[in-house]
Design a protein around this motif. Structure first.
Motif, PDB file in Angstrom:
ATOM      1  N   SER A   1      -2.588  -2.531   7.018  1.00 44.24           N
ATOM      2  CA  SER A   1      -1.305  -2.760   6.365  1.00 44.24           C
ATOM      3  C   SER A   1      -0.884  -1.500   5.605  1.00 44.24           C
ATOM      4  O   SER A   1      -1.624  -1.001   4.757  1.00 44.24           O
ATOM      5  CB  SER A   1      -1.402  -3.942   5.401  1.00 44.24           C
TER       6      SER A   1
ATOM      7  N   THR B   1       1.925   0.090   3.074  1.00 45.05           N
ATOM      8  CA  THR B   1       2.997  -0.241   2.134  1.00 45.05           C
ATOM      9  C   THR B   1       3.564   1.042   1.541  1.00 45.05           C
ATOM     10  O   THR B   1       2.830   1.884   1.030  1.00 45.05           O
ATOM     11  CB  THR B   1       2.485  -1.137   0.995  1.00 45.05           C
TER      12      THR B   1
ATOM     13  N   LYS C   1       6.534   2.477  -1.142  1.00 46.47           N
ATOM     14  CA  LYS C   1       7.489   2.146  -2.193  1.00 46.47           C
ATOM     15  C   LYS C   1       8.584   3.209  -2.268  1.00 46.47           C
ATOM     16  O   LYS C   1       8.389   4.356  -1.871  1.00 46.47           O
ATOM     17  CB  LYS C   1       6.778   2.048  -3.541  1.00 46.47           C
TER      18      LYS C   1
ATOM     19  N   SER D   1      11.035  -1.396  -0.786  1.00 45.23           N
ATOM     20  CA  SER D   1       9.620  -1.358  -0.406  1.00 45.23           C
ATOM     21  C   SER D   1       9.474  -1.732   1.069  1.00 45.23           C
ATOM     22  O   SER D   1      10.176  -2.622   1.571  1.00 45.23           O
ATOM     23  CB  SER D   1       8.817  -2.326  -1.273  1.00 45.23           C
ATOM     24  N   TYR D   2       8.565  -1.047   1.764  1.00 46.72           N
ATOM     25  CA  TYR D   2       8.338  -1.272   3.189  1.00 46.72           C
ATOM     26  C   TYR D   2       6.868  -1.625   3.401  1.00 46.72           C
ATOM     27  O   TYR D   2       5.975  -0.923   2.905  1.00 46.72           O
ATOM     28  CB  TYR D   2       8.699  -0.008   3.971  1.00 46.72           C
ATOM     29  N   THR D   3       6.592  -2.695   4.133  1.00 42.04           N
ATOM     30  CA  THR D   3       5.223  -3.079   4.474  1.00 42.04           C
ATOM     31  C   THR D   3       5.168  -3.480   5.937  1.00 42.04           C
ATOM     32  O   THR D   3       6.032  -4.234   6.419  1.00 42.04           O
ATOM     33  CB  THR D   3       4.730  -4.257   3.617  1.00 42.04           C
TER      34      THR D   3
END
Length: 203
Positions: A41, A43, A45, A73-75
């Motif tokens: 994962s 993530t 910011k 934010s991108y995950t």
């Protein structure tokens, strides 16, 4: 043509644009995705719509790229174990910086090298009237090579290098150049730093 551009020695105050940059360590986190042993994962910011996320191999070949669609934010989860064993890099290309996150794929799994994470601050070019401003943040005092070319439209001449300079030993690079004959042709400004090249065209 050697006099087309004169390097002025004026200082410029564009430092403020860098004061809002946050620490890279606080913007990125990498972890194993819950309930998915193979997935990683990622993530990010403080990303903006239009920022570019890519995965490159150790030769710089782009294996994956994606434009960030939403600001904030991108995950996302990635199955990096599908990649052949070797060295790779996540790269996040933002407005004024490029962040790199190196990782390795091996039989035992995927490992990230936090200490090797790096930010390349892009040279910022701006033209006001007949003045060209080039500003760059260089916390590691990485040299910046500036090459300026000119193509005279009235004489159909080829692109000619009219000025070159390498700026060293400076954390905040601020340069101003006077562009003479701007209405007669096109300037090409190439800045080389951190193993990368940035090109700007001025018409």
């Amino acid at each position: 043509m050697k006099n087309v551009l004169n390097n002025t020695r004026k200082g410029i105050l564009m430092v403020a644009m860098f004061t809002t940059l946050l620490s890279f360590a606080n913007e990125v986190s990498v972890s194993k995705a819950k309930n998915e042993a193979k997935r990683t994962s990622l993530t990010l910011k403080n990303v903006k719509q239009g920022n570019l996320l890519s995965i490159k191999d150790d030769q710089g070949i782009v294996l994956y790229k994606e434009l960030i669609e939403k600001t904030g934010s991108y995950t996302k989860g990635f199955d990096l174990t599908d990649l052949p064993n070797g060295s790779y890099t996540f790269e996040i290309d933002k407005d004024v910086e490029i962040s790199t996150i190196p990782f390795k794929v091996a039989a035992e799994g995927v490992t990230f090298n936090k200490e090797a994470e790096h930010i390349v601050y892009k040279p910022i070019t701006k033209v006001v009237g007949d003045l060209l401003y080039i500003t760059k943040l260089s916390l590691e005092e990485t040299p910046l090579e500036i090459n300026i070319f000119f193509e005279d439209n009235s004489t159909a001449s080829l692109l000619e290098e009219i000025y070159t300079e390498t700026v060293e030993h400076s954390k905040i690079i601020q340069k101003v150049y006077k562009l003479e004959g701007l209405s007669q042709g096109t300037y090409e400004v190439i800045c080389n730093t951190d193993g990368r090249s940035f090109t700007t065209y001025i018409k």
